[in-house]
Design a protein around this motif. Sequence first.
Motif, PDB file in Angstrom:
ATOM      1  N   GLU A 198       0.817  -1.213   0.000  1.00  0.00           N
ATOM      2  CA  GLU A 198       0.000   0.000   0.000  1.00  0.00           C
ATOM      3  C   GLU A 198       0.849   1.260   0.000  1.00  0.00           C
ATOM      4  OE1 GLU A 198      -2.401  -0.425   3.476  1.00  0.00           O
ATOM      5  OE2 GLU A 198      -3.739  -1.926   2.573  1.00  0.00           O
ATOM      6  N   LYS A 199       2.064   1.160   0.548  1.00  0.00           N
ATOM      7  CA  LYS A 199       2.924   2.337   0.678  1.00  0.00           C
ATOM      8  C   LYS A 199       4.380   1.912   0.571  1.00  0.00           C
ATOM      9  CE  LYS A 199       3.846   6.273   3.776  1.00  0.00           C
ATOM     10  NZ  LYS A 199       3.564   6.859   5.107  1.00  0.00           N
ATOM     11  N   ILE A 200       5.206   2.772  -0.008  1.00  0.00           N
ATOM     12  CA  ILE A 200       6.634   2.496  -0.179  1.00  0.00           C
ATOM     13  C   ILE A 200       7.432   3.697   0.310  1.00  0.00           C
ATOM     14  CG2 ILE A 200       8.476   2.011  -1.853  1.00  0.00           C
ATOM     15  CD1 ILE A 200       6.274   0.846  -3.691  1.00  0.00           C
ATOM     16  N   ASP A 201       8.450   3.440   1.119  1.00  0.00           N
ATOM     17  CA  ASP A 201       9.324   4.505   1.617  1.00  0.00           C
ATOM     18  C   ASP A 201      10.761   4.051   1.421  1.00  0.00           C
ATOM     19  OD1 ASP A 201      10.469   6.663   2.835  1.00  0.00           O
ATOM     20  OD2 ASP A 201       9.987   6.037   4.885  1.00  0.00           O
ATOM     21  N   ALA A 202      11.474   4.684   0.488  1.00  0.00           N
ATOM     22  CA  ALA A 202      12.812   4.226   0.109  1.00  0.00           C
ATOM     23  C   ALA A 202      13.878   5.258   0.434  1.00  0.00           C
ATOM     24  CB  ALA A 202      12.839   3.911  -1.384  1.00  0.00           C
ATOM     25  N   GLN A 203      15.021   4.763   0.866  1.00  0.00           N
ATOM     26  CA  GLN A 203      16.215   5.573   1.038  1.00  0.00           C
ATOM     27  C   GLN A 203      17.378   4.819   0.419  1.00  0.00           C
ATOM     28  OE1 GLN A 203      16.613   6.237   5.246  1.00  0.00           O
ATOM     29  NE2 GLN A 203      15.033   7.819   5.282  1.00  0.00           N
ATOM     30  N   GLY A 204      18.413   5.533   0.009  1.00  0.00           N
ATOM     31  CA  GLY A 204      19.527   4.839  -0.613  1.00  0.00           C
ATOM     32  C   GLY A 204      20.729   5.725  -0.819  1.00  0.00           C
ATOM     33  N   VAL A 205      21.745   5.153  -1.433  1.00  0.00           N
ATOM     34  CA  VAL A 205      22.991   5.855  -1.745  1.00  0.00           C
ATOM     35  C   VAL A 205      23.145   5.888  -3.254  1.00  0.00           C
ATOM     36  CG1 VAL A 205      25.502   5.804  -1.567  1.00  0.00           C
ATOM     37  CG2 VAL A 205      24.099   5.154   0.408  1.00  0.00           C
ATOM     38  N   LEU A 206      23.214   7.097  -3.820  1.00  0.00           N
ATOM     39  CA  LEU A 206      23.412   7.248  -5.258  1.00  0.00           C
ATOM     40  C   LEU A 206      24.900   7.400  -5.562  1.00  0.00           C
ATOM     41  CD1 LEU A 206      20.564   9.568  -6.594  1.00  0.00           C
ATOM     42  CD2 LEU A 206      20.601   7.091  -6.290  1.00  0.00           C
ATOM     43  N   LEU A 207      25.316   6.800  -6.651  1.00  0.00           N
ATOM     44  CA  LEU A 207      26.688   6.943  -7.129  1.00  0.00           C
ATOM     45  C   LEU A 207      26.758   8.085  -8.143  1.00  0.00           C
ATOM     46  CD1 LEU A 207      27.510   3.151  -7.535  1.00  0.00           C
ATOM     47  CD2 LEU A 207      27.824   4.615  -5.529  1.00  0.00           C
ATOM     48  N   VAL A 217      14.404  -0.123   2.038  1.00  0.00           N
ATOM     49  CA  VAL A 217      13.025   0.205   1.686  1.00  0.00           C
ATOM     50  C   VAL A 217      12.072  -0.394   2.709  1.00  0.00           C
ATOM     51  CG1 VAL A 217      11.283   0.185  -0.137  1.00  0.00           C
ATOM     52  CG2 VAL A 217      13.719   0.081  -0.744  1.00  0.00           C
ATOM     53  N   ASN A 218      11.169   0.428   3.223  1.00  0.00           N
ATOM     54  CA  ASN A 218      10.077  -0.038   4.061  1.00  0.00           C
ATOM     55  C   ASN A 218       8.798  -0.013   3.241  1.00  0.00           C
ATOM     56  OD1 ASN A 218      11.451  -0.453   6.573  1.00  0.00           O
ATOM     57  ND2 ASN A 218      11.563   1.767   6.808  1.00  0.00           N
ATOM     58  N   LEU A 219       8.046  -1.104   3.325  1.00  0.00           N
ATOM     59  CA  LEU A 219       6.813  -1.223   2.559  1.00  0.00           C
ATOM     60  C   LEU A 219       5.670  -1.596   3.493  1.00  0.00           C
ATOM     61  CD1 LEU A 219       9.300  -3.031   0.914  1.00  0.00           C
ATOM     62  CD2 LEU A 219       7.798  -2.279  -0.918  1.00  0.00           C
ATOM     63  N   GLN A 220       4.547  -0.937   3.317  1.00  0.00           N
ATOM     64  CA  GLN A 220       3.398  -1.147   4.186  1.00  0.00           C
ATOM     65  C   GLN A 220       2.345  -1.991   3.485  1.00  0.00           C
ATOM     66  OE1 GLN A 220       2.965   0.106   7.475  1.00  0.00           O
ATOM     67  NE2 GLN A 220       1.258  -1.355   7.435  1.00  0.00           N
ATOM     68  N   TYR A 221       1.931  -3.067   4.139  1.00  0.00           N
ATOM     69  CA  TYR A 221       0.799  -3.876   3.716  1.00  0.00           C
ATOM     70  C   TYR A 221      -0.283  -3.776   4.785  1.00  0.00           C
ATOM     71  CZ  TYR A 221       3.621  -6.227   0.107  1.00  0.00           C
ATOM     72  OH  TYR A 221       4.380  -6.511  -0.998  1.00  0.00           O
ATOM     73  N   ALA A 226       6.989  -4.707   5.593  1.00  0.00           N
ATOM     74  CA  ALA A 226       8.086  -5.389   4.915  1.00  0.00           C
ATOM     75  C   ALA A 226       9.276  -4.445   4.885  1.00  0.00           C
ATOM     76  CB  ALA A 226       7.691  -5.792   3.495  1.00  0.00           C
ATOM     77  N   THR A 227      10.458  -5.004   5.060  1.00  0.00           N
ATOM     78  CA  THR A 227      11.694  -4.237   4.977  1.00  0.00           C
ATOM     79  C   THR A 227      12.672  -4.999   4.103  1.00  0.00           C
ATOM     80  OG1 THR A 227      11.431  -3.229   7.164  1.00  0.00           O
ATOM     81  CG2 THR A 227      13.651  -3.303   6.249  1.00  0.00           C
ATOM     82  N   ILE A 228      13.241  -4.317   3.134  1.00  0.00           N
ATOM     83  CA  ILE A 228      14.243  -4.944   2.273  1.00  0.00           C
ATOM     84  C   ILE A 228      15.513  -4.101   2.270  1.00  0.00           C
ATOM     85  CG2 ILE A 228      12.521  -6.069   0.806  1.00  0.00           C
ATOM     86  CD1 ILE A 228      13.136  -3.900  -1.320  1.00  0.00           C
ATOM     87  N   LEU A 229      16.647  -4.779   2.263  1.00  0.00           N
ATOM     88  CA  LEU A 229      17.950  -4.144   2.177  1.00  0.00           C
ATOM     89  C   LEU A 229      18.689  -4.742   0.986  1.00  0.00           C
ATOM     90  CD1 LEU A 229      19.086  -4.452   5.923  1.00  0.00           C
ATOM     91  CD2 LEU A 229      17.775  -2.595   4.889  1.00  0.00           C
ATOM     92  N   TYR A 230      19.343  -3.897   0.224  1.00  0.00           N
ATOM     93  CA  TYR A 230      20.126  -4.401  -0.907  1.00  0.00           C
ATOM     94  C   TYR A 230      21.331  -3.482  -1.112  1.00  0.00           C
ATOM     95  CZ  TYR A 230      17.870  -0.666  -3.562  1.00  0.00           C
ATOM     96  OH  TYR A 230      17.435   0.567  -4.005  1.00  0.00           O
ATOM     97  N   SER A 231      22.418  -4.056  -1.628  1.00  0.00           N
ATOM     98  CA  SER A 231      23.616  -3.251  -1.844  1.00  0.00           C
ATOM     99  C   SER A 231      24.565  -3.947  -2.804  1.00  0.00           C
ATOM    100  CB  SER A 231      24.345  -3.005  -0.516  1.00  0.00           C
ATOM    101  OG  SER A 231      25.522  -2.238  -0.723  1.00  0.00           O
TER     102      SER A 231
END
Length: 338
Positions: A198-207, A217-221, A226-231
Amino acid sequence: MKKIRFGVIGTNNITDWVIAGGREDERFELAAVCSRTRERAEEFAAKHSIPHIFTSLEEMAKCPLIDAVYIATPNYMHARQSILCMDNGKHVLCEKPFASNAREVRAMIDAARRNNVTLMEAMISTLNPNFAIVKERIKQIGTVRRYFASYCQYSSRYDKFKEGIVLNAFKPELSNGAVMDIGIYTIYPMVALFGRPEKIDAQGVLLHTGVDGQGAVNLQYKGMNATILYSKIANSSLPTEIEGEEGNLLLDRIHITRSVDYIPRRVTSQGKEQEDVPTSIGVELKNSVYYYEIAEFINLIEQGRKESDVNSLDNSLATIEIIDEIRRQLGVHYPADE
């Protein structure tokens, strides 16, 4: 037995792995390869004993000796090449991510339906037998309250990047970056299990090239998070966990799951707390992880089905829509978005 004659487009390492997985299925026949240069096509054909060589995708798409194609070219080429092959009656297994953005994915889906052919995203995570166990046993943990997945893998190409040499993995003109390359592995299983958030809240590092190096990223259901981490610029050994009111499911890693543990909720009995002892419920993978996606794709073709129940077209569309929104919030823009 009728074999499915495959042509492969792209001659990188992942094509090698997919071919090896495909050859574990006796219905798979490798008929052709297409590469930009004849020299590379001949080299790859000799390596894998491929009888037919093409340097023109148009010619390969029209070839009557091919039933299906596997596409493993740079991301920005996926949609155009898939549509060309489908317009010539070929079934398409396209490497993840399906395309640069949701607009392109919708065009691919339209082409598949217009031409009455099978189209599937080559996402190994969700066709892994252990993911099927997760789907089956998730009801055992009661109401799900959280999904957590992490895939962080320091890229060897990042060393070159820091030296000032920008390789394909970090080029926006190729529709690349961390979320497209490995973040998608955390997103697609989430979509396959829970659908669209239902909702997405993303933060990250740009090159400095404009692509993302990592993200959180935190995602609301409804009723869960839900929380996902990637790198691609740092490592992590964190597992994936699905938390329910009656217990948890713990996966060793999200992209290639080799173990799954069920952990019942800790309860108290007569004032004494009982231990939450994990129980292994996963299975040993008896085949290459790429075998399972090839087998699924061939099954679809044999059965006259146009899409997978697991790697469905809607799941692929929902996944890229989520990625589009993550990129929008992070400020990652591709030429293909124009």
